[in-house]
Design a protein around this motif. Structure first.
Motif, PDB file in Angstrom:
ATOM      1  N   HIS A  25       5.670  12.727  11.279  1.00 38.39           N
ATOM      2  CA  HIS A  25       5.685  12.812   9.816  1.00 38.39           C
ATOM      3  C   HIS A  25       6.421  11.631   9.200  1.00 38.39           C
ATOM      4  N   GLU A  26       7.502  11.210   9.824  1.00 37.31           N
ATOM      5  CA  GLU A  26       8.267  10.067   9.313  1.00 37.31           C
ATOM      6  C   GLU A  26       7.431   8.786   9.389  1.00 37.31           C
ATOM      7  N   GLU A  27       6.745   8.589  10.491  1.00 39.38           N
ATOM      8  CA  GLU A  27       5.886   7.403  10.637  1.00 39.38           C
ATOM      9  C   GLU A  27       4.755   7.424   9.615  1.00 39.38           C
ATOM     10  N   SER A  28       4.201   8.592   9.373  1.00 40.00           N
ATOM     11  CA  SER A  28       3.103   8.712   8.409  1.00 40.00           C
ATOM     12  C   SER A  28       3.561   8.372   6.993  1.00 40.00           C
ATOM     13  N   SER A  32       1.203   2.443   6.250  1.00 35.75           N
ATOM     14  CA  SER A  32       0.009   2.511   5.403  1.00 35.75           C
ATOM     15  C   SER A  32      -1.001   1.482   5.907  1.00 35.75           C
ATOM     16  N   ARG A  33      -2.089   1.350   5.178  1.00 32.97           N
ATOM     17  CA  ARG A  33      -3.129   0.386   5.566  1.00 32.97           C
ATOM     18  C   ARG A  33      -2.574  -1.026   5.675  1.00 32.97           C
ATOM     19  N   ARG A  34      -1.532  -1.363   4.900  1.00 28.63           N
ATOM     20  CA  ARG A  34      -0.975  -2.714   4.917  1.00 28.63           C
ATOM     21  C   ARG A  34      -0.352  -3.081   6.266  1.00 28.63           C
ATOM     22  N   ASN A  35      -0.006  -2.094   7.075  1.00 29.67           N
ATOM     23  CA  ASN A  35       0.623  -2.351   8.371  1.00 29.67           C
ATOM     24  C   ASN A  35      -0.377  -2.689   9.475  1.00 29.67           C
ATOM     25  N   TYR A  36      -1.669  -2.666   9.145  1.00 28.81           N
ATOM     26  CA  TYR A  36      -2.698  -2.909  10.164  1.00 28.81           C
ATOM     27  C   TYR A  36      -3.655  -3.996   9.720  1.00 28.81           C
ATOM     28  N   LYS A  37      -4.157  -4.743  10.696  1.00 26.69           N
ATOM     29  CA  LYS A  37      -5.018  -5.882  10.393  1.00 26.69           C
ATOM     30  C   LYS A  37      -6.395  -5.454   9.891  1.00 26.69           C
ATOM     31  N   THR A  38      -6.898  -4.344  10.426  1.00 31.39           N
ATOM     32  CA  THR A  38      -8.253  -3.910  10.070  1.00 31.39           C
ATOM     33  C   THR A  38      -8.271  -2.437   9.681  1.00 31.39           C
ATOM     34  N   PHE A  42      -6.307   0.954  11.521  1.00 32.38           N
ATOM     35  CA  PHE A  42      -5.574   1.951  10.738  1.00 32.38           C
ATOM     36  C   PHE A  42      -6.166   3.346  10.959  1.00 32.38           C
ATOM     37  N   LEU A  43      -7.504   3.426  10.995  1.00 33.45           N
ATOM     38  CA  LEU A  43      -8.177   4.699  11.221  1.00 33.45           C
ATOM     39  C   LEU A  43      -7.860   5.244  12.612  1.00 33.45           C
ATOM     40  N   THR A  44      -7.836   4.353  13.610  1.00 30.75           N
ATOM     41  CA  THR A  44      -7.514   4.764  14.979  1.00 30.75           C
ATOM     42  C   THR A  44      -6.106   5.340  15.055  1.00 30.75           C
ATOM     43  N   TRP A  45      -5.157   4.694  14.363  1.00 29.48           N
ATOM     44  CA  TRP A  45      -3.787   5.187  14.346  1.00 29.48           C
ATOM     45  C   TRP A  45      -3.703   6.558  13.677  1.00 29.48           C
ATOM     46  N   GLN A  46      -4.403   6.725  12.564  1.00 27.37           N
ATOM     47  CA  GLN A  46      -4.406   8.014  11.869  1.00 27.37           C
ATOM     48  C   GLN A  46      -4.984   9.121  12.753  1.00 27.37           C
TER      49      GLN A  46
END
Length: 349
Positions: A25-28, A32-38, A42-46
């Motif tokens: 929950h803390e990481e979420s 955000s999307r800004r932390n990932y290149k694509t 970001f979707l894979t992390w979610q």
């Protein structure tokens, strides 16, 4: 009493789950999307975060009412076997307990009730004793089983030694060569032998002891692997001045049919057809006449037999997909070639 509660596997696991859920929950909240290149990253992390939460929530539900489930988490299993959570994870890492479910967390893995019953029968002390074996003990335990040819069993022992020490451990190297021998993987086996042949006598000594123990127990083979086994034993017994010298020499470059060029495979197939045709011709002529020498007439007949055999082989090959008889013919003669053969060579004209 407090100390007992802290060591209780279920209590320990609950606290681990609570900390992990808070971390997710803390990481979420922070990412955000800004932390990932694509977008895909970001979707894979979610998706992985969601999968983790789902697994942890499911595990908590089972921990609350374990009697309702056939597959139980390791914490429940540890409690019934008499192990701590860390100890049962240790046995799982060594492959001593078969998992029914393995997700994001090894401590969150589950086993069936049947597997739990088997583990209880084996006993906590026996499981830990095997899990904590040193490489020599792992090797000595599995070596007598080599003659069964159980590659999967040897691979598990190899993986344990590799994981606990190194793939260069003498016992791991000996098991690897045994696995390659049993699998018929001549290419990998040659690479392993070539690798060992570059070692000094002092470095090779420990490996040869283990290798001899494996080689002596390897089941007999009909293909060229048996020659390699004899050469390995000769080296291990000190009968070869230069270790592993000419280990593969008697093969004369033998290889699998699948590794040959197309024309070489076709040549083997046609040779089988020709040899059998000649064999039938000779048998018939031996019944007609006791003379064994080749007259001009017989030579022409032999040429006719060979040309007919070649034509038949080519016709069957060209109609392989259209004719059941052709398919049967080709398959029969292809299978007459051993899996390992010396590739045909071009005649020097």
């Amino acid at each position: 009493m407090i100390l007992h509660m802290i060591k209780n596997p279920v209590t320990v696991r609950r606290r681990q789950i609570e900390r992990e859920i808070s971390k997710i929950h803390e990481e979420s909240r922070k990412k955000s999307r800004r932390n990932y290149k694509t977008d895909e990253a970001f979707l894979t992390w979610q998706q992985r975060q969601a999968r983790k939460l789902s697994e942890l929530s499911s595990e908590l539900a089972i921990l609350d009412y374990p009697e309702e489930y056939y597959e139980v988490p390791l914490a429940i299993a540890a409690t019934e076997i008499g192990l701590t959570l860390n100890e049962i994870v240790e046995t799982v890492r060594e492959g001593l307990i078969e998992l029914a479910f393995e997700g994001e967390y090894i401590a969150g893995s589950r086993i069936t009730r049947d597997e739990l019953a088997r583990a209880i029968e084996v006993g906590a002390s026996s499981l830990l004793e095997v899990a904590r074996q040193i490489p020599s003990e792992i090797f000595n335990a599995v070596c007598p089983q080599v003659e069964r040819g159980d590659v999967e069993l040897l691979q598990k022992a190899y993986d344990r030694i590799d994981r606990n020490d190194s793939c260069l451990n003498p016992f791991a190297l000996a098991l690897e060569i045994g696995i390659q021998f049993l699998s018929g993987d001549l290419h990998a086996l040659k690479q392993s032998i070539d690798f060992l042949s570059r070692w000094s006598s002092d470095d090779l000594a420990a490996t040869l002891i283990a290798l001899k123990a494996v080689a002596e127990r390897l089941p007999r083979k009909s293909h060229p692997m048996e020659v390699i086994r004899e050469r390995i034993l000769a080296t291990a017994n000190g009968k070869k001045e230069i270790p592993f010298r000419d280990t593969f020499a008697r093969y004369g470059g033998a290889m699998r049919r699948s590794q040959m060029r197309e024309n070489q495979r076709r040549a083997l197939y046609m040779a089988n057809v020709i040899v059998q045709a000649i064999g039938r011709y000779k048998f018939i002529k031996s019944l007609e006449s006791p003379r064994s020498y080749m007259t001009d007439r017989r030579q022409k007949e032999m040429e006719r037999v060979i040309s007919n055999a070649v034509y038949t082989a080519l016709e069957a090959e060209s109609s392989y997909n259209e004719s059941a008889a052709s398919k049967l013919f080709v398959d029969k003669y292809v299978e007459l070639s051993p899996k390992w053969s010396k590739p045909p060579e071009a005649i020097e004209l």
